[in-house]
Design a protein around this motif. Structure first.
Motif, PDB file in Angstrom:
ATOM      1  N   VAL A   1      10.236   1.812  12.961  1.00 52.00           N
ATOM      2  CA  VAL A   1       9.200   2.791  13.418  1.00 52.00           C
ATOM      3  C   VAL A   1       9.261   4.377  13.727  1.00 52.00           C
ATOM      4  N   ASN A   2       7.839   5.091  12.924  1.00 55.18           N
ATOM      5  CA  ASN A   2       7.697   6.367  13.599  1.00 55.18           C
ATOM      6  C   ASN A   2       6.231   7.254  13.198  1.00 55.18           C
ATOM      7  N   ASN A   3       6.202   8.142  13.144  1.00 53.27           N
ATOM      8  CA  ASN A   3       4.951   8.739  13.335  1.00 53.27           C
ATOM      9  C   ASN A   3       4.234   8.104  12.670  1.00 53.27           C
ATOM     10  N   TYR A   4       4.548   8.548  11.569  1.00 51.03           N
ATOM     11  CA  TYR A   4       4.488   7.743   9.870  1.00 51.03           C
ATOM     12  C   TYR A   4       3.955   6.838   9.742  1.00 51.03           C
ATOM     13  N   LEU A   5       4.843   5.835  10.002  1.00 51.19           N
ATOM     14  CA  LEU A   5       4.407   4.750   9.856  1.00 51.19           C
ATOM     15  C   LEU A   5       2.995   4.247  10.732  1.00 51.19           C
ATOM     16  N   HIS A   6       3.456   4.463  11.555  1.00 57.35           N
ATOM     17  CA  HIS A   6       2.409   4.195  13.116  1.00 57.35           C
ATOM     18  C   HIS A   6       0.523   5.266  12.282  1.00 57.35           C
ATOM     19  N   ASP A   7       0.511   6.927  11.835  1.00 58.62           N
ATOM     20  CA  ASP A   7      -0.528   7.436  11.621  1.00 58.62           C
ATOM     21  C   ASP A   7      -0.756   5.848  10.404  1.00 58.62           C
ATOM     22  N   PHE A   8      -0.173   6.204   9.154  1.00 53.64           N
ATOM     23  CA  PHE A   8      -0.666   5.139   8.197  1.00 53.64           C
ATOM     24  C   PHE A   8      -0.754   3.934   7.939  1.00 53.64           C
ATOM     25  N   ALA A   9      -0.217   3.323   8.820  1.00 53.60           N
ATOM     26  CA  ALA A   9      -0.374   1.722   8.888  1.00 53.60           C
ATOM     27  C   ALA A   9      -1.577   1.327   8.098  1.00 53.60           C
ATOM     28  N   ASN A  10      -2.856   1.418   8.321  1.00 54.73           N
ATOM     29  CA  ASN A  10      -4.288   0.958   8.103  1.00 54.73           C
ATOM     30  C   ASN A  10      -4.231   0.684   6.122  1.00 54.73           C
ATOM     31  N   PHE A  11      -2.851   1.986   5.499  1.00 56.20           N
ATOM     32  CA  PHE A  11      -2.957   1.461   4.285  1.00 56.20           C
ATOM     33  C   PHE A  11      -1.713   0.347   3.343  1.00 56.20           C
ATOM     34  N   ASP A  12      -0.751   0.057   4.545  1.00 56.40           N
ATOM     35  CA  ASP A  12       0.547  -0.373   3.924  1.00 56.40           C
ATOM     36  C   ASP A  12       0.209  -2.019   3.843  1.00 56.40           C
ATOM     37  N   LYS A  13      -0.452  -1.892   2.518  1.00 53.68           N
ATOM     38  CA  LYS A  13      -1.289  -2.884   2.175  1.00 53.68           C
ATOM     39  C   LYS A  13      -0.743  -2.666   0.367  1.00 53.68           C
ATOM     40  N   GLU A  14      -0.502  -3.937  -0.438  1.00 51.16           N
ATOM     41  CA  GLU A  14       0.555  -4.291  -1.577  1.00 51.16           C
ATOM     42  C   GLU A  14      -1.178  -3.425  -2.473  1.00 51.16           C
ATOM     43  N   ASP A  15      -2.262  -3.969  -2.073  1.00 51.60           N
ATOM     44  CA  ASP A  15      -3.275  -3.257  -2.777  1.00 51.60           C
ATOM     45  C   ASP A  15      -3.712  -1.763  -3.148  1.00 51.60           C
ATOM     46  N   GLU A  16      -3.366  -1.706  -2.369  1.00 52.90           N
ATOM     47  CA  GLU A  16      -3.899  -0.144  -2.199  1.00 52.90           C
ATOM     48  C   GLU A  16      -2.695   1.118  -1.691  1.00 52.90           C
ATOM     49  N   LEU A  17      -1.884   0.951  -2.682  1.00 53.48           N
ATOM     50  CA  LEU A  17      -0.286   1.674  -2.889  1.00 53.48           C
ATOM     51  C   LEU A  17       0.231   1.354  -3.938  1.00 53.48           C
ATOM     52  N   PRO A  18       0.123   2.811  -4.204  1.00 54.48           N
ATOM     53  CA  PRO A  18       0.795   2.748  -6.077  1.00 54.48           C
ATOM     54  C   PRO A  18       2.465   1.518  -6.056  1.00 54.48           C
ATOM     55  N   PRO A  19       2.824   1.627  -6.749  1.00 50.54           N
ATOM     56  CA  PRO A  19       4.084   0.648  -6.786  1.00 50.54           C
ATOM     57  C   PRO A  19       5.270   1.362  -6.724  1.00 50.54           C
ATOM     58  N   TYR A  20       6.493   0.744  -6.777  1.00 50.98           N
ATOM     59  CA  TYR A  20       7.463   1.323  -6.289  1.00 50.98           C
ATOM     60  C   TYR A  20       7.919   1.548  -8.304  1.00 50.98           C
ATOM     61  N   PRO A  21       8.230   3.147  -8.328  1.00 48.38           N
ATOM     62  CA  PRO A  21       9.272   4.334  -7.882  1.00 48.38           C
ATOM     63  C   PRO A  21       7.681   5.353  -7.763  1.00 48.38           C
ATOM     64  N   GLN A  22       6.885   4.334  -7.932  1.00 42.37           N
ATOM     65  CA  GLN A  22       5.414   6.038  -8.219  1.00 42.37           C
ATOM     66  C   GLN A  22       5.743   6.500  -6.938  1.00 42.37           C
ATOM     67  N   LEU A  23       5.305   5.880  -6.107  1.00 39.84           N
ATOM     68  CA  LEU A  23       5.317   6.565  -4.277  1.00 39.84           C
ATOM     69  C   LEU A  23       6.214   6.859  -3.986  1.00 39.84           C
ATOM     70  N   ASN A  24       7.530   5.591  -4.145  1.00 43.21           N
ATOM     71  CA  ASN A  24       8.828   7.190  -3.906  1.00 43.21           C
ATOM     72  C   ASN A  24       8.355   8.768  -4.639  1.00 43.21           C
ATOM     73  N   ALA A  25       8.291   8.730  -5.337  1.00 42.94           N
ATOM     74  CA  ALA A  25       8.411   9.711  -5.787  1.00 42.94           C
ATOM     75  C   ALA A  25       7.336  11.075  -5.495  1.00 42.94           C
ATOM     76  N   MET A  26       6.354  10.305  -5.104  1.00 38.95           N
ATOM     77  CA  MET A  26       4.709  10.931  -4.241  1.00 38.95           C
ATOM     78  C   MET A  26       5.248  11.421  -2.396  1.00 38.95           C
TER      79      MET A  26
END
Length: 352
Positions: free
Chosen positions: A283-308
């Motif tokens: 766990v680091n600052n990125y995971l803390h700062d954007f934890a509210n968005f860590d939901k399957e229906d709110e994130l682009p799928p792999y590998p798209q978000l990986n590239a982003m």
């Protein structure tokens, strides 16, 4: 021949230790060769590698060892590899704007799996493993005809059954304790992630395909425990990340060592925030700062978000900033050491 030695013999190994195929540069040819030359199975994480570079890395490994080694690929459809069908999330765009990080998406989010697999047909390797999906019975048979043993990666017994049905030589059962990306692809594997011992038990009850255990394994005692539970071999990843031969950055390596000595928190978490697919890391600052968005229906799928998120991770690497790197690590991270790969292997074998 005992059950525990059958797969060992089939794969040409002296010890039941596989160095996990971690993509992204961690698994250097030198690390792979060190493990294979010792009598384990060194593994190349080739899923994020361009086909021509993959071929060159295989040639380099073959020049460093005449022992068996493994190459791992990520199973992606051509659509998934070639298509951005969603836009970059607003929260990520705003982060880039605030940090003044240029973020122009590439033409496609990933390399072609079809072209990577062709490399394994043209330049055969002793063992090939696959993650994020499953290949066909025809593809399995073609690899085996070339002398390649085939291993699938699973997070659920149903996935193991599918690999058995297409003729795989073994499956790596990856418990929820494992660092990095989860290898399964069925909805069941992410809906209720199974711990390693439960996964071994349930998989053994549903199929007789040989099992390789992965997930939080760090010691010789861990290896003996999963063998007693029904796995023939053990696959360790996090333990090898802090070895001298590992290819991860100094910043990443130091974060792992800091987690082991208490300098930073050793808390790990399964998250989709870096790539769109569940993966475990510190766990680091990125995971803390954007934890509210860590939901399957709110994130682009792999590998798209990986590239982003690649621009953020590249900027963090350039600035030696561990708070915005993907610090993949398993739940056994507190046991990592800074040492040569052979020293780690000697410790593991001594306890077997």
């Amino acid at each position: 021949m005992t059950l525990s030695s059958q797969l060992l013999t089939k794969l040409g190994m002296a010890y039941p230790i596989i160095q996990a195929p971690m993509a992204g540069g961690a698994t250097t040819p030198e690390l792979i060769a060190a493990v294979s030359n010792f009598g384990g199975l060194g593994s190349l994480g080739g899923g994020a590698t361009a086909p021509h570079a993959l071929n060159s890395q295989i040639d380099r490994i073959k020049a460093l060892t005449d022992r068996p080694f493994m190459v791992n690929l990520m199973v992606l459809s051509e659509h998934d590899a070639y298509t951005f069908d969603t836009s970059m999330p607003d929260w990520l765009l705003q982060y880039y704007q605030k940090q003044k990080i240029a973020a122009t998406l590439p033409e496609r989010p990933a390399h072609s799996f079809t072209e990577q697999l062709q490399v394994l047909y043209d330049n055969p390797v002793p063992v090939a493993s696959f993650t994020f999906g499953i290949i066909s019975a025809e593809q399995v048979a073609r690899l085996q005809q070339l002398g390649t043993r085939v291993i699938g990666t699973v997070n659920h017994p149903l996935e193991a059954q599918q690999w058995a049905a297409v003729g795989a030589d073994a499956v790596c059962v990856q418990g929820m304790e494992a660092g990095g990306h989860r290898g399964g692809w069925l909805p069941q594997s992410s809906a209720d992630p199974l711990g390693l011992l439960t996964l071994i038990s349930q998989t053994r009850a549903s199929t007789d395909i040989p099992l390789i255990a992965a997930g939080g394994l760090m010691t010789g005692q861990d290896i003996k425990a999963v063998q007693a539970a029904g796995a023939q071999l053990a696959q360790l990843g996090t333990a090898f990340l802090t070895t001298d031969e590992s290819g991860i950055s100094a910043t990443y390596k130091q974060a792992l060592l800091d987690a082991s000595d208490g300098t930073r928190s050793s808390e790990t978490r399964l998250t989709r925030l870096f790539s769109g697919k569940q993966a475990r890391g510190l766990v680091n600052n990125y995971l803390h700062d954007f934890a509210n968005f860590d939901k399957e229906d709110e994130l682009p799928p792999y590998p798209q978000l990986n590239a982003m998120t690649a621009f953020m991770r590249a900027n963090a690497g350039k600035n030696a900033d561990p708070e915005h790197l993907s610090l993949w690590a398993g739940q056994g991270v507190t046991l990592v050491r800074q040492e040569r790969a052979v020293e780690l292997l000697e410790r593991l074998v001594k306890a077997l």
